[in-house]
Design a protein around this motif. Sequence first.
Motif: not given
Length: 445
Positions: A310-316, A388-398
């Motif tokens: 859910l990392s990327i879906p969260y930011f989306i 607020a870039a979802p894929y950048i923040f989500g990839s960081f968490m992943i």
Amino acid sequence: MKKRRLLFASLAGSVIEWYDFYLYGTATGLVFSTLFFPTGDPAVSILIAFATFGAGYAARPIGSVIFGHMGDKIGRKASLMLTLIGMGGSSFLIGLLPTYAQVGVLAPLLLVALRLIQGIALGGEWGGAVLLATESAPKGVRGLFGSIPQLGVPLGLVAGTFSFTLISSLTTETQFMAWGWRLPFLFSAVLIVLAIWIRSGIEETPEFQRQKDQGELAKVPIVETFKYNWRDVLRIIGLKLGDGFFNVFLMSFILVYATSYLGYSRDTALMALTISCATMIITIPIVGYLSDYIGRKTIYIVGLVGMLVLSIPYFIMIPQSVTMFYFMQVVLLGILWATIFSTQGTLFSELFPAKVRYTGLSVGYQIAAAIVGFGPMLWASMSAKYGAAPYIFGSFMIGGLLLSLILAIFAPDTRKVTQYEDHVEDDVDSDERIILTSAKPLEID
């Protein structure tokens, strides 16, 4: 009755310590960036303010060594009394600090100094609170007992954010920035006195007392920890990094991210945080109880996988609407992260023998905390550059979650193979046992 009081003591002190620590996190984006670090550029002010927030995390390993040594040499109780005084005193003084407009550069310097004291105190509190519960747990319910002090995080944060929300609703913006923000910090003095009174009436844990009676205490706990248990210290650091980065975002930086980059109001951001933390209060003891049946390792892996997916879906999803913002906060923080955190104290403590358990548990956890504590500085820079870039923040968490997941898969199942001692756990009067169910899980130590 003694067990109930001991659990209450571990929880009460933990709640107050985290209340104080997260007050600072809440105030960082809302107050300190403006009153203590004015630069003319809001983005730069926020970046500097979160650097001081990270300083509190950086100081936590120092506290883990100091109070870990004391906890392994003198006792868990004595160490925990001092952490309360350090945390409460520094928080109270923050509420009295003059601002940059009043005394210039002295204001941020004093603020940073008090934040460092907060970090040192918390570096010793977490491990001690966990051991106060787990080392006194009857056999078969250690996971449940270990989850109780973990409730201090959501309860402390709910109390802290609620106090800011309440005061914000009762004051104008001008009043809040002038004096309203100080009240939650000043109230720490009352809470600390209460916690010290509660903890003063408890006994030392049975397992530490046995080590002391038999003269088996470590001469220099930190030396013995890194001589014989360094692999487990490194294991804890890696296991904590993944959920740790996401947790700091969900519980601290989200206030800046939601208000500055998603357009939500301060009250909406605070409410989202409060609701998700309230959910954790339900999740943590339930999962802690279940961990005594199916194991800490299994639950840990499930939580990490859920957060990773859910990392990327969260930011989306969180920019879509207030409802979706609340929902995703509850799922990621209130359920999935709480699932991981509920087992962490017990899982990590089961890796170490009693004579270095306070030190090993605390040092590993707090080194990881020091690393993830500077996440907001990175995210502030990322937000300023990419928004607020979802894929950048989500990839960081992943990235962090993948590291923790790999280590969790190869970690031992500590419910079956543990450093805790059978005869210490069994040395409990029958009338002191907390009856949870007619059938308790069998734990093979």
